[in-house]
Design an enzyme around this catalytic site. Structure first.
Site, PDB file in Angstrom:
ATOM      1  N   LYS A 111      -9.469  32.659 -24.666  1.00  0.00           N
ATOM      2  CA  LYS A 111      -9.246  34.118 -24.622  1.00  0.00           C
ATOM      3  C   LYS A 111      -9.151  34.604 -23.175  1.00  0.00           C
ATOM      4  CE  LYS A 111     -13.062  35.139 -26.878  1.00  0.00           C
ATOM      5  NZ  LYS A 111     -13.593  33.763 -27.025  1.00  0.00           N
ATOM      6  N   ARG A 135     -16.294  41.634 -32.457  1.00  0.00           N
ATOM      7  CA  ARG A 135     -16.810  40.337 -32.892  1.00  0.00           C
ATOM      8  C   ARG A 135     -17.547  40.435 -34.212  1.00  0.00           C
ATOM      9  NH1 ARG A 135     -17.234  37.854 -27.484  1.00  0.00           N
ATOM     10  NH2 ARG A 135     -18.126  35.827 -27.786  1.00  0.00           N
ATOM     11  N   ARG A 161     -16.313  23.630 -18.463  1.00  0.00           N
ATOM     12  CA  ARG A 161     -15.810  24.846 -17.821  1.00  0.00           C
ATOM     13  C   ARG A 161     -16.567  25.180 -16.528  1.00  0.00           C
ATOM     14  NH1 ARG A 161     -15.469  30.221 -21.124  1.00  0.00           N
ATOM     15  NH2 ARG A 161     -17.602  29.645 -21.657  1.00  0.00           N
ATOM     16  N   ARG A 197     -21.515  28.608 -16.460  1.00  0.00           N
ATOM     17  CA  ARG A 197     -22.187  29.702 -17.171  1.00  0.00           C
ATOM     18  C   ARG A 197     -23.492  29.221 -17.800  1.00  0.00           C
ATOM     19  NH1 ARG A 197     -17.727  32.849 -20.702  1.00  0.00           N
ATOM     20  NH2 ARG A 197     -19.382  32.665 -22.254  1.00  0.00           N
ATOM     21  N   ARG A 207     -23.471  29.334 -30.340  1.00  0.00           N
ATOM     22  CA  ARG A 207     -22.364  30.290 -30.210  1.00  0.00           C
ATOM     23  C   ARG A 207     -21.272  29.996 -31.250  1.00  0.00           C
ATOM     24  NH1 ARG A 207     -20.926  29.213 -24.354  1.00  0.00           N
ATOM     25  NH2 ARG A 207     -19.122  30.548 -24.709  1.00  0.00           N
TER      26      ARG A 207
HETATM   27  P1  AP5 Z   1     -11.747  30.319 -21.668  1.00  0.00           P
HETATM   28  O1  AP5 Z   1     -10.428  30.927 -21.423  1.00  0.00           O
HETATM   29  O2  AP5 Z   1     -12.849  30.602 -20.703  1.00  0.00           O
HETATM   30  O3  AP5 Z   1     -12.200  30.594 -23.174  1.00  0.00           O
HETATM   31  P2  AP5 Z   1     -12.825  31.900 -23.862  1.00  0.00           P
HETATM   32  O4  AP5 Z   1     -12.198  32.010 -25.199  1.00  0.00           O
HETATM   33  O5  AP5 Z   1     -12.738  33.060 -22.941  1.00  0.00           O
HETATM   34  O6  AP5 Z   1     -14.305  31.397 -24.058  1.00  0.00           O
HETATM   35  P3  AP5 Z   1     -15.686  32.147 -23.827  1.00  0.00           P
HETATM   36  O7  AP5 Z   1     -16.736  31.077 -23.746  1.00  0.00           O
HETATM   37  O8  AP5 Z   1     -15.612  33.117 -22.706  1.00  0.00           O
HETATM   38  O9  AP5 Z   1     -15.833  32.908 -25.170  1.00  0.00           O
HETATM   39  P4  AP5 Z   1     -17.090  33.525 -25.749  1.00  0.00           P
HETATM   40  O10 AP5 Z   1     -16.480  34.376 -26.767  1.00  0.00           O
HETATM   41  O11 AP5 Z   1     -18.123  32.582 -26.214  1.00  0.00           O
HETATM   42  O12 AP5 Z   1     -17.794  34.214 -24.490  1.00  0.00           O
HETATM   43  P5  AP5 Z   1     -17.864  35.704 -23.987  1.00  0.00           P
HETATM   44  O13 AP5 Z   1     -17.918  35.696 -22.528  1.00  0.00           O
HETATM   45  O14 AP5 Z   1     -16.823  36.525 -24.648  1.00  0.00           O
HETATM   46  O15 AP5 Z   1     -11.535  28.728 -21.752  1.00  0.00           O
HETATM   47  C1  AP5 Z   1     -12.646  27.844 -21.890  1.00  0.00           C
HETATM   48  C2  AP5 Z   1     -12.402  26.567 -21.062  1.00  0.00           C
HETATM   49  O16 AP5 Z   1     -11.275  25.884 -21.597  1.00  0.00           O
HETATM   50  C3  AP5 Z   1     -12.058  26.821 -19.579  1.00  0.00           C
HETATM   51  O17 AP5 Z   1     -12.612  25.783 -18.799  1.00  0.00           O
HETATM   52  C4  AP5 Z   1     -10.533  26.764 -19.538  1.00  0.00           C
HETATM   53  O18 AP5 Z   1     -10.041  26.356 -18.278  1.00  0.00           O
HETATM   54  C5  AP5 Z   1     -10.236  25.739 -20.627  1.00  0.00           C
HETATM   55  N1  AP5 Z   1      -8.971  25.978 -21.323  1.00  0.00           N
HETATM   56  C6  AP5 Z   1      -8.428  27.152 -21.699  1.00  0.00           C
HETATM   57  N2  AP5 Z   1      -7.272  26.966 -22.348  1.00  0.00           N
HETATM   58  C7  AP5 Z   1      -7.076  25.625 -22.412  1.00  0.00           C
HETATM   59  C8  AP5 Z   1      -6.070  24.783 -22.962  1.00  0.00           C
HETATM   60  N3  AP5 Z   1      -4.990  25.286 -23.595  1.00  0.00           N
HETATM   61  N4  AP5 Z   1      -6.206  23.444 -22.842  1.00  0.00           N
HETATM   62  C9  AP5 Z   1      -7.285  22.907 -22.198  1.00  0.00           C
HETATM   63  N5  AP5 Z   1      -8.276  23.645 -21.652  1.00  0.00           N
HETATM   64  C10 AP5 Z   1      -8.172  24.994 -21.759  1.00  0.00           C
HETATM   65  O19 AP5 Z   1     -19.278  36.165 -24.564  1.00  0.00           O
HETATM   66  C11 AP5 Z   1     -20.477  35.604 -24.027  1.00  0.00           C
HETATM   67  C12 AP5 Z   1     -21.688  36.226 -24.722  1.00  0.00           C
HETATM   68  O20 AP5 Z   1     -21.699  37.641 -24.464  1.00  0.00           O
HETATM   69  C13 AP5 Z   1     -21.720  36.103 -26.250  1.00  0.00           C
HETATM   70  O21 AP5 Z   1     -22.259  34.877 -26.663  1.00  0.00           O
HETATM   71  C14 AP5 Z   1     -22.595  37.302 -26.611  1.00  0.00           C
HETATM   72  O22 AP5 Z   1     -23.950  37.034 -26.365  1.00  0.00           O
HETATM   73  C15 AP5 Z   1     -22.144  38.356 -25.617  1.00  0.00           C
HETATM   74  N6  AP5 Z   1     -21.007  39.164 -26.135  1.00  0.00           N
HETATM   75  C16 AP5 Z   1     -19.752  39.231 -25.624  1.00  0.00           C
HETATM   76  N7  AP5 Z   1     -18.977  40.049 -26.352  1.00  0.00           N
HETATM   77  C17 AP5 Z   1     -19.755  40.510 -27.357  1.00  0.00           C
HETATM   78  C18 AP5 Z   1     -19.520  41.377 -28.451  1.00  0.00           C
HETATM   79  N8  AP5 Z   1     -18.309  41.938 -28.665  1.00  0.00           N
HETATM   80  N9  AP5 Z   1     -20.549  41.613 -29.296  1.00  0.00           N
HETATM   81  C19 AP5 Z   1     -21.783  41.086 -29.111  1.00  0.00           C
HETATM   82  N10 AP5 Z   1     -22.056  40.246 -28.093  1.00  0.00           N
HETATM   83  C20 AP5 Z   1     -21.073  39.958 -27.226  1.00  0.00           C
HETATM   84 MG    MG Z   2     -14.132  34.350 -22.023  1.00  0.00          MG
END
Ligand code: AP5
Ligand code: MG
Length: 215
Positions: free
Chosen positions: A13, A88, A127, A160, A171
């Site tokens: 994402k 979410r 990552r 992270r 997660r």
């Molecule tokens: P990346 O692009 O970083 O993936 P992502 O989908 O952004 O993954 P996240 O871990 O950020 O998602 P998340 O939803 O768990 O975390 P968030 O920060 O939103 O890619 C991942 C890796 O893969 C990277 O190394 C990248 O280089 C690699 N990659 C990408 N594309 C690739 C490809 N095609 N091929 C190979 N490699 C690739 O949320 C964190 C925490 O915040 C949650 O757990 C929760 O506690 C809280 N939170 C956030 N939003 C909410 C909400 N709406 N409600 C409640 N709690 C929330």
């Molecule tokens: Mg992200």
């Protein structure tokens, strides 16, 4: 244009949102990034969010809904926005719908990035992110030219706190339980677009752009 990126943790994402933000000149709004900033700055929000994030759990709905309600009304959202990691839960999606209705706006498309669970594990554990500019790397698939240093700005790369194996597992479970139901929610509204999220990052980006431009 108003987009939602709905994929699982590690689904890409953030990676795709940054490319889309640049291409369409609209902001990427990542609730995860906003919450991590708050944790880093030890604000009241950060203190509240940290206990949930460290365990791989969702931060309470009312907290994130409040953040987004304010954020999407800022002037830089005039031409649209990309929501990365919000909504979410069904409750978050319903609140967003209600707010957009009040503002006479709508979501154009919900992009759901599909990636196998094994691949997600590999992505999250390898990552690294630039602590300065936020650019994403992966130790195996997209390493920086110099170990630990961002190619773009020279900042230090960090792992992270929630990318440890037990937290990753939690997660992914939380995603299945709370966020997967949103696929049905948006499918019913006719705006869900499922996209292959595996393979070359640029190819995925081009597929997404074609889907958006064909709307
Ligand atoms: P990346 O692009 O970083 O993936 P992502 O989908 O952004 O993954 P996240 O871990 O950020 O998602 P998340 O939803 O768990 O975390 P968030 O920060 O939103 O890619 C991942 C890796 O893969 C990277 O190394 C990248 O280089 C690699 N990659 C990408 N594309 C690739 C490809 N095609 N091929 C190979 N490699 C690739 O949320 C964190 C925490 O915040 C949650 O757990 C929760 O506690 C809280 N939170 C956030 N939003 C909410 C909400 N709406 N409600 C409640 N709690 C929330
Ligand atoms: Mg992200």
């Amino acid at each position: 244009m108003r987009l939602i990126l709905l994929g699982p943790p590690g689904g890409g994402k953030g990676t795709q949102a940054r490319l889309l933000a640049e291409r369409y000149n609209i902001p990427q709004i990542s609730t995860g990034d906003i919450l991590r900033d708050a944790v880093k700055n030890a604000t009241e929000l950060g203190k509240k969010a940290r206990e949930f994030m460290d365990k791989g759990m969702l931060v309470p709905d009312d907290v994130v809904i409040g953040i987004i309600e304010d954020r999407i009304q800022l002037p830089d959202c005039g031409n649209g926005f990309i929501l990365d990691g919000f909504p979410r839960t069904v409750k978050q999606a319903e609140s967003l719908d209600a707010e957009l209705r009040d503002l006479s706006l709508k979501i154009d498309v919900v992009l759901d990035l599909l990636v196998d669970f094994d691949e997600l594990n590999k992505r999250l554990s390898g990552r690294r992110t630039c602590g300065n500019c936020g650019k994403g790397y992966h130790l195996e698939t997209s390493p920086p030219r110099n170990e630990g240093i961002c190619d773009s700005c020279g900042g230090n790369l960090i792992q992270r706190d929630d990318d440890k194996s037990e937290t990753i597992k939690k997660r992914l479970e939380v995603f299945q339980e709370n966020t997967e139901p949103l696929r049905g929610y948006y499918k019913k509204r006719g705006i869900l677009r499922q996209q292959k999220g595996q393979g070359d990052i640029q190819n995925i980006f081009q597929d997404i752009c074609r889907a958006i431009e064909g709307l």
